[in-house]
Design a protein around this motif. Structure first.
Motif, PDB file in Angstrom:
ATOM      1  N   SER A  85       0.813  -1.218   0.000  1.00  0.00           N
ATOM      2  CA  SER A  85       0.000   0.000   0.000  1.00  0.00           C
ATOM      3  C   SER A  85       0.849   1.272   0.000  1.00  0.00           C
ATOM      4  O   SER A  85       0.308   2.373  -0.096  1.00  0.00           O
ATOM      5  N   ALA A  86       2.157   1.128   0.052  1.00  0.00           N
ATOM      6  CA  ALA A  86       3.062   2.278  -0.060  1.00  0.00           C
ATOM      7  C   ALA A  86       3.650   2.391  -1.468  1.00  0.00           C
ATOM      8  O   ALA A  86       4.523   3.227  -1.703  1.00  0.00           O
ATOM      9  N   GLN A  87       3.178   1.571  -2.407  1.00  0.00           N
ATOM     10  CA  GLN A  87       3.783   1.528  -3.744  1.00  0.00           C
ATOM     11  C   GLN A  87       2.832   1.941  -4.869  1.00  0.00           C
ATOM     12  O   GLN A  87       2.980   1.487  -6.006  1.00  0.00           O
ATOM     13  N   PHE A  88       1.899   2.806  -4.599  1.00  0.00           N
ATOM     14  CA  PHE A  88       0.974   3.222  -5.650  1.00  0.00           C
ATOM     15  C   PHE A  88       1.711   3.814  -6.852  1.00  0.00           C
ATOM     16  O   PHE A  88       1.281   3.643  -7.990  1.00  0.00           O
ATOM     17  N   ASP A  89       2.834   4.487  -6.595  1.00  0.00           N
ATOM     18  CA  ASP A  89       3.605   5.085  -7.681  1.00  0.00           C
ATOM     19  C   ASP A  89       4.241   4.039  -8.597  1.00  0.00           C
ATOM     20  O   ASP A  89       4.670   4.364  -9.702  1.00  0.00           O
ATOM     21  N   THR A 105      -4.724  -2.759  -0.357  1.00  0.00           N
ATOM     22  CA  THR A 105      -5.451  -1.571   0.062  1.00  0.00           C
ATOM     23  C   THR A 105      -6.138  -1.839   1.393  1.00  0.00           C
ATOM     24  O   THR A 105      -6.445  -2.985   1.726  1.00  0.00           O
ATOM     25  N   HIS A 106      -6.363  -0.743   2.132  1.00  0.00           N
ATOM     26  CA  HIS A 106      -6.955  -0.850   3.467  1.00  0.00           C
ATOM     27  C   HIS A 106      -8.067   0.168   3.693  1.00  0.00           C
ATOM     28  O   HIS A 106      -8.676   0.178   4.761  1.00  0.00           O
ATOM     29  N   THR A 107      -8.281   1.043   2.711  1.00  0.00           N
ATOM     30  CA  THR A 107      -9.337   2.050   2.798  1.00  0.00           C
ATOM     31  C   THR A 107     -10.040   2.147   1.451  1.00  0.00           C
ATOM     32  O   THR A 107      -9.495   1.726   0.420  1.00  0.00           O
TER      33      THR A 107
END
Length: 184
Positions: A85-89, A105-107
């Motif tokens: 979830s820290a790798q959207f880029d 994802t969490h939200t």
């Protein structure tokens, strides 16, 4: 309902032979549609990833993924990558390499962002209580996110029983992802 196996190093340690035995055991219990090599502990990820890919190919697992490193997934000829979830880029770069992209994802906002950026699917978690993963989202929240987005949603988190799988299926999710269901 699609099944998504996620590895856990506690089941195989750091030896390729142990990983192979662990996968053979898992595949004898249930055959996944997706399989992810996820190991944040090993110093020899590449070697274990090669073993993982080979065993999955031998068993004709339809979609074989590596965790986090899209360049390595491409280089080792995995089908895709599961991004954190820290790798959207990284979604765009992974897609440029022709990889199937799943992102954690969490939200609801993260799920919508994943869809907008071109991810092929998401995991949404935790649905049920899972060690160290915070408060569970629950089935109603899962139903809401499934209704909001058009890409496949894999329910993740605490899914270990057939009753939970049935409940996830009734939510409309594309599938479920689990470690403990496949490798108790």
């Amino acid at each position: 309902m699609k099944q998504y196996l996620i590895t856990d190093p506690s089941a195989y340690g750091s030896l390729p032979e142990a990983l192979e035995r662990s996968l053979e055991t898992a595949f004898s219990k249930s055959f996944p549609d997706f399989a992810l090599f996820r190991d944040k502990q090993t110093s020899d990820y590449r070697s274990l990833a090669l073993t993982f890919i080979a065993v999955c190919r031998d068993h004709a697992v339809p979609t074989v993924l590596l965790h986090g490193d899209y360049a390595m997934a491409h280089e080792l000829k995995a089908d895709g990558v599961h991004l954190t979830s820290a790798q959207f880029d990284a979604i765009t770069e992974a897609k440029k390499l022709g990889l199937y992209v799943i992102i954690s994802t969490h939200t609801h906002d993260e799920a919508l962002m994943a869809q907008k950026l071109g991810a092929d699917a998401i995991t949404y978690s935790p649905i049920f209580p899972s060690p160290g993963k915070g408060d569970p989202k629950g089935l109603e929240d899962l139903k809401e996110i499934v209704a909001k987005i058009d890409i496949p949603v894999f329910a993740l988190g605490g899914i270990v029983t057939e009753a939970q799988i049935d409940a996830v299926e009734k939510s409309g999710a594309y599938g479920f992802a689990s470690i403990r269901y496949f490798v108790p």
